[in-house]
Design a protein around this motif. Structure first.
Motif, PDB file in Angstrom:
ATOM      1  N   TRP A 146       0.830  -1.200   0.000  1.00  0.00           N
ATOM      2  CA  TRP A 146       0.000   0.000   0.000  1.00  0.00           C
ATOM      3  C   TRP A 146       0.865   1.250   0.000  1.00  0.00           C
ATOM      4  CZ3 TRP A 146      -4.759   1.494  -1.049  1.00  0.00           C
ATOM      5  CH2 TRP A 146      -5.133   2.795  -0.701  1.00  0.00           C
ATOM      6  N   GLN A 147       1.798   1.331   0.937  1.00  0.00           N
ATOM      7  CA  GLN A 147       2.568   2.561   1.119  1.00  0.00           C
ATOM      8  C   GLN A 147       3.572   2.807  -0.003  1.00  0.00           C
ATOM      9  OE1 GLN A 147       4.184   2.141   5.086  1.00  0.00           O
ATOM     10  NE2 GLN A 147       2.166   2.277   6.032  1.00  0.00           N
ATOM     11  N   SER A 148       4.095   1.761  -0.605  1.00  0.00           N
ATOM     12  CA  SER A 148       5.142   1.920  -1.612  1.00  0.00           C
ATOM     13  C   SER A 148       4.640   1.948  -3.049  1.00  0.00           C
ATOM     14  CB  SER A 148       6.181   0.801  -1.479  1.00  0.00           C
ATOM     15  OG  SER A 148       6.785   0.850  -0.208  1.00  0.00           O
ATOM     16  N   VAL A 149       3.441   1.421  -3.300  1.00  0.00           N
ATOM     17  CA  VAL A 149       2.970   1.332  -4.678  1.00  0.00           C
ATOM     18  C   VAL A 149       1.499   1.724  -4.820  1.00  0.00           C
ATOM     19  CG1 VAL A 149       2.755  -0.142  -6.721  1.00  0.00           C
ATOM     20  CG2 VAL A 149       4.564  -0.613  -5.059  1.00  0.00           C
ATOM     21  N   ILE A 150       0.627   1.006  -4.155  1.00  0.00           N
ATOM     22  CA  ILE A 150      -0.806   1.097  -4.439  1.00  0.00           C
ATOM     23  C   ILE A 150      -1.382   2.470  -4.115  1.00  0.00           C
ATOM     24  CG2 ILE A 150      -3.078   0.136  -3.913  1.00  0.00           C
ATOM     25  CD1 ILE A 150      -1.615  -2.552  -3.325  1.00  0.00           C
ATOM     26  N   GLN A 151      -1.054   3.021  -2.962  1.00  0.00           N
ATOM     27  CA  GLN A 151      -1.644   4.296  -2.553  1.00  0.00           C
ATOM     28  C   GLN A 151      -1.430   5.376  -3.605  1.00  0.00           C
ATOM     29  OE1 GLN A 151      -0.264   5.864   1.202  1.00  0.00           O
ATOM     30  NE2 GLN A 151      -1.833   7.435   1.231  1.00  0.00           N
ATOM     31  N   GLU A 152      -0.205   5.508  -4.090  1.00  0.00           N
ATOM     32  CA  GLU A 152       0.071   6.525  -5.115  1.00  0.00           C
ATOM     33  C   GLU A 152      -0.631   6.212  -6.430  1.00  0.00           C
ATOM     34  OE1 GLU A 152       4.422   8.320  -3.907  1.00  0.00           O
ATOM     35  OE2 GLU A 152       4.332   6.763  -5.444  1.00  0.00           O
ATOM     36  N   GLN A 153      -0.650   4.948  -6.805  1.00  0.00           N
ATOM     37  CA  GLN A 153      -1.245   4.589  -8.090  1.00  0.00           C
ATOM     38  C   GLN A 153      -2.764   4.708  -8.104  1.00  0.00           C
ATOM     39  OE1 GLN A 153       0.191   3.969 -11.187  1.00  0.00           O
ATOM     40  NE2 GLN A 153       1.789   5.017 -10.020  1.00  0.00           N
ATOM     41  N   LEU A 154      -3.380   4.778  -6.913  1.00  0.00           N
ATOM     42  CA  LEU A 154      -4.822   4.990  -6.824  1.00  0.00           C
ATOM     43  C   LEU A 154      -5.158   6.418  -6.410  1.00  0.00           C
ATOM     44  CD1 LEU A 154      -6.023   1.611  -5.273  1.00  0.00           C
ATOM     45  CD2 LEU A 154      -5.838   2.264  -7.684  1.00  0.00           C
ATOM     46  N   ASP A 155      -4.189   7.304  -6.520  1.00  0.00           N
ATOM     47  CA  ASP A 155      -4.383   8.725  -6.193  1.00  0.00           C
ATOM     48  C   ASP A 155      -4.316   9.523  -7.493  1.00  0.00           C
ATOM     49  OD1 ASP A 155      -4.178  11.433  -5.401  1.00  0.00           O
ATOM     50  OD2 ASP A 155      -3.144  10.876  -3.560  1.00  0.00           O
ATOM     51  N   SER A 156      -5.414  10.141  -7.863  1.00  0.00           N
ATOM     52  CA  SER A 156      -5.507  10.876  -9.123  1.00  0.00           C
ATOM     53  C   SER A 156      -4.529  12.045  -9.203  1.00  0.00           C
ATOM     54  CB  SER A 156      -6.930  11.391  -9.322  1.00  0.00           C
ATOM     55  OG  SER A 156      -7.350  12.155  -8.200  1.00  0.00           O
ATOM     56  N   ARG A 157      -3.968  12.459  -8.074  1.00  0.00           N
ATOM     57  CA  ARG A 157      -3.029  13.589  -8.063  1.00  0.00           C
ATOM     58  C   ARG A 157      -1.584  13.151  -8.285  1.00  0.00           C
ATOM     59  NH1 ARG A 157      -5.286  15.062  -2.256  1.00  0.00           N
ATOM     60  NH2 ARG A 157      -4.735  12.875  -2.208  1.00  0.00           N
ATOM     61  N   HIS A 158      -1.322  11.843  -8.241  1.00  0.00           N
ATOM     62  CA  HIS A 158       0.054  11.348  -8.379  1.00  0.00           C
ATOM     63  C   HIS A 158       0.537  11.514  -9.817  1.00  0.00           C
ATOM     64  CE1 HIS A 158       3.646   9.067  -7.613  1.00  0.00           C
ATOM     65  NE2 HIS A 158       3.390   8.327  -8.670  1.00  0.00           N
ATOM     66  N   ARG A 159       1.717  12.070  -9.960  1.00  0.00           N
ATOM     67  CA  ARG A 159       2.324  12.302 -11.268  1.00  0.00           C
ATOM     68  C   ARG A 159       3.664  11.588 -11.353  1.00  0.00           C
ATOM     69  NH1 ARG A 159      -2.027  12.853 -12.319  1.00  0.00           N
ATOM     70  NH2 ARG A 159      -3.201  14.730 -12.615  1.00  0.00           N
ATOM     71  N   PRO A 160       4.051  11.133 -12.542  1.00  0.00           N
ATOM     72  CA  PRO A 160       3.498  11.535 -13.832  1.00  0.00           C
ATOM     73  C   PRO A 160       2.257  10.755 -14.248  1.00  0.00           C
ATOM     74  CG  PRO A 160       5.407  10.156 -14.204  1.00  0.00           C
ATOM     75  CD  PRO A 160       5.287  10.355 -12.712  1.00  0.00           C
ATOM     76  N   CYS A 161       1.952   9.617 -13.608  1.00  0.00           N
ATOM     77  CA  CYS A 161       0.758   8.884 -14.013  1.00  0.00           C
ATOM     78  C   CYS A 161       0.239   8.043 -12.853  1.00  0.00           C
ATOM     79  CB  CYS A 161       1.036   8.003 -15.234  1.00  0.00           C
ATOM     80  SG  CYS A 161       2.334   6.784 -14.989  1.00  0.00           S
ATOM     81  N   ASN A 162      -1.011   7.635 -12.992  1.00  0.00           N
ATOM     82  CA  ASN A 162      -1.662   6.786 -12.002  1.00  0.00           C
ATOM     83  C   ASN A 162      -2.774   6.024 -12.712  1.00  0.00           C
ATOM     84  OD1 ASN A 162      -4.338   8.313 -11.643  1.00  0.00           O
ATOM     85  ND2 ASN A 162      -2.791   9.921 -11.360  1.00  0.00           N
ATOM     86  N   PHE A 163      -3.395   5.077 -12.005  1.00  0.00           N
ATOM     87  CA  PHE A 163      -4.434   4.264 -12.637  1.00  0.00           C
ATOM     88  C   PHE A 163      -5.811   4.914 -12.628  1.00  0.00           C
ATOM     89  CE2 PHE A 163      -1.356   0.823 -12.069  1.00  0.00           C
ATOM     90  CZ  PHE A 163      -1.401   0.294 -13.339  1.00  0.00           C
ATOM     91  N   VAL A 164      -6.006   5.976 -11.873  1.00  0.00           N
ATOM     92  CA  VAL A 164      -7.330   6.586 -11.785  1.00  0.00           C
ATOM     93  C   VAL A 164      -7.782   7.095 -13.147  1.00  0.00           C
ATOM     94  CG1 VAL A 164      -8.749   8.345 -10.661  1.00  0.00           C
ATOM     95  CG2 VAL A 164      -6.981   7.130  -9.355  1.00  0.00           C
ATOM     96  N   GLY A 165      -6.903   7.765 -13.861  1.00  0.00           N
ATOM     97  CA  GLY A 165      -7.259   8.249 -15.193  1.00  0.00           C
ATOM     98  C   GLY A 165      -7.618   7.119 -16.131  1.00  0.00           C
ATOM     99  N   VAL A 166      -6.904   6.006 -16.047  1.00  0.00           N
ATOM    100  CA  VAL A 166      -7.190   4.837 -16.880  1.00  0.00           C
ATOM    101  C   VAL A 166      -8.561   4.273 -16.528  1.00  0.00           C
ATOM    102  CG1 VAL A 166      -6.486   2.462 -17.404  1.00  0.00           C
ATOM    103  CG2 VAL A 166      -4.754   4.252 -17.168  1.00  0.00           C
ATOM    104  N   LEU A 167      -8.833   4.136 -15.233  1.00  0.00           N
ATOM    105  CA  LEU A 167     -10.110   3.570 -14.793  1.00  0.00           C
ATOM    106  C   LEU A 167     -11.271   4.469 -15.173  1.00  0.00           C
ATOM    107  CD1 LEU A 167      -9.028   2.360 -11.249  1.00  0.00           C
ATOM    108  CD2 LEU A 167      -9.319   0.949 -13.302  1.00  0.00           C
ATOM    109  N   LYS A 168     -11.129   5.752 -14.946  1.00  0.00           N
ATOM    110  CA  LYS A 168     -12.208   6.695 -15.254  1.00  0.00           C
ATOM    111  C   LYS A 168     -12.439   6.775 -16.768  1.00  0.00           C
ATOM    112  CE  LYS A 168     -13.026   7.994 -11.009  1.00  0.00           C
ATOM    113  NZ  LYS A 168     -14.222   7.573 -10.310  1.00  0.00           N
ATOM    114  N   ALA A 169     -11.360   6.782 -17.543  1.00  0.00           N
ATOM    115  CA  ALA A 169     -11.497   6.844 -19.002  1.00  0.00           C
ATOM    116  C   ALA A 169     -12.151   5.569 -19.530  1.00  0.00           C
ATOM    117  CB  ALA A 169     -10.136   7.047 -19.661  1.00  0.00           C
ATOM    118  N   ARG A 170     -11.769   4.421 -19.000  1.00  0.00           N
ATOM    119  CA  ARG A 170     -12.332   3.148 -19.445  1.00  0.00           C
ATOM    120  C   ARG A 170     -13.800   3.043 -19.049  1.00  0.00           C
ATOM    121  NH1 ARG A 170      -9.281  -2.003 -18.498  1.00  0.00           N
ATOM    122  NH2 ARG A 170      -8.533  -2.178 -20.585  1.00  0.00           N
ATOM    123  N   ASN A 171     -14.179   3.705 -17.959  1.00  0.00           N
ATOM    124  CA  ASN A 171     -15.566   3.660 -17.497  1.00  0.00           C
ATOM    125  C   ASN A 171     -16.395   4.795 -18.084  1.00  0.00           C
ATOM    126  OD1 ASN A 171     -15.510   1.325 -15.882  1.00  0.00           O
ATOM    127  ND2 ASN A 171     -14.522   2.443 -14.233  1.00  0.00           N
TER     128      ASN A 171
END
Length: 175
Positions: A146-171
């Motif tokens: 969670w602390q090293s990978v997942i939290q940042e990747q599920l935070d739409s503010r994390h740059r340069p990229c994260n999975f939120v944009g992918v999930l929202k775009a796919r949905n």
């Protein structure tokens, strides 16, 4: 219209895979629930299932079919002992594998537990517009993931990229 600095809460589910844990002894699942809610996400469901390929697959399949669940955190069943079968249960559901999750998890874990990290079969992937992260069953491993990978990747503010944009775009609900 939202900006790139807005936080976008995700609907999430937590699955603990264990032949021995129950709600009172599931410290890993409890940690993940606390971590995701403290980060601002919404817990949609939490379950504990036996380490059985079909029970695991049934729970995960129901969640990836539920449009309110955008991320699934799975703890347990990723080792080599006994009935550990989470990777076999979940990987067949993936539309795309996220190879980097297991690689980064083991790289970080190497610093914490040394070469024993090679016994982790942590995996992740995308299935039906849902991101799934499978991590070991220890609470320490869940904290690392969670602390090293997942939290940042599920935070739409994390740059340069994260999975939120992918999930929202796919949905169909772009950021």
């Amino acid at each position: 219209m939202s900006s790139s600095t807005d936080f976008h809460a995700l609907g999430m589910a937590v699955l603990t895979v264990s032949d021995t844990r129950n709600e009172s002894s599931d410290s890993s699942g409890q940690y993940l629930v606390s971590a995701l809610t403290e980060a601002g996400h919404q817990l949609i469901d939490k379950q504990i299932v036996k380490d059985d390929i079909y029970q695991i697959r049934a729970s995960v399949s129901a969640w990836i079919a539920d449009p309110s669940i955008e991320a699934v955190l799975i703890t347990g069943g990723t080792g080599f002992s006994g009935r550990d079968s989470t990777p076999e249960a979940v990987s067949v559901l993936f539309d795309k594998v996220i190879e980097g999750f297991g690689e980064v998890f083991r790289a970080v874990s190497l610093q914490e537990i040394g070469s024993s990290t090679i016994q982790s079969r942590a995996i992740a992937g995308l299935a039906n517009n849902t991101v799934l992260f499978c991590m070991p069953g220890s609470t320490g491993a869940c904290k690392t993931a969670w602390q090293s990978v997942i939290q940042e990747q599920l935070d739409s503010r994390h740059r340069p990229c994260n999975f939120v944009g992918v999930l929202k775009a796919r949905n169909g609900g772009g950021l």
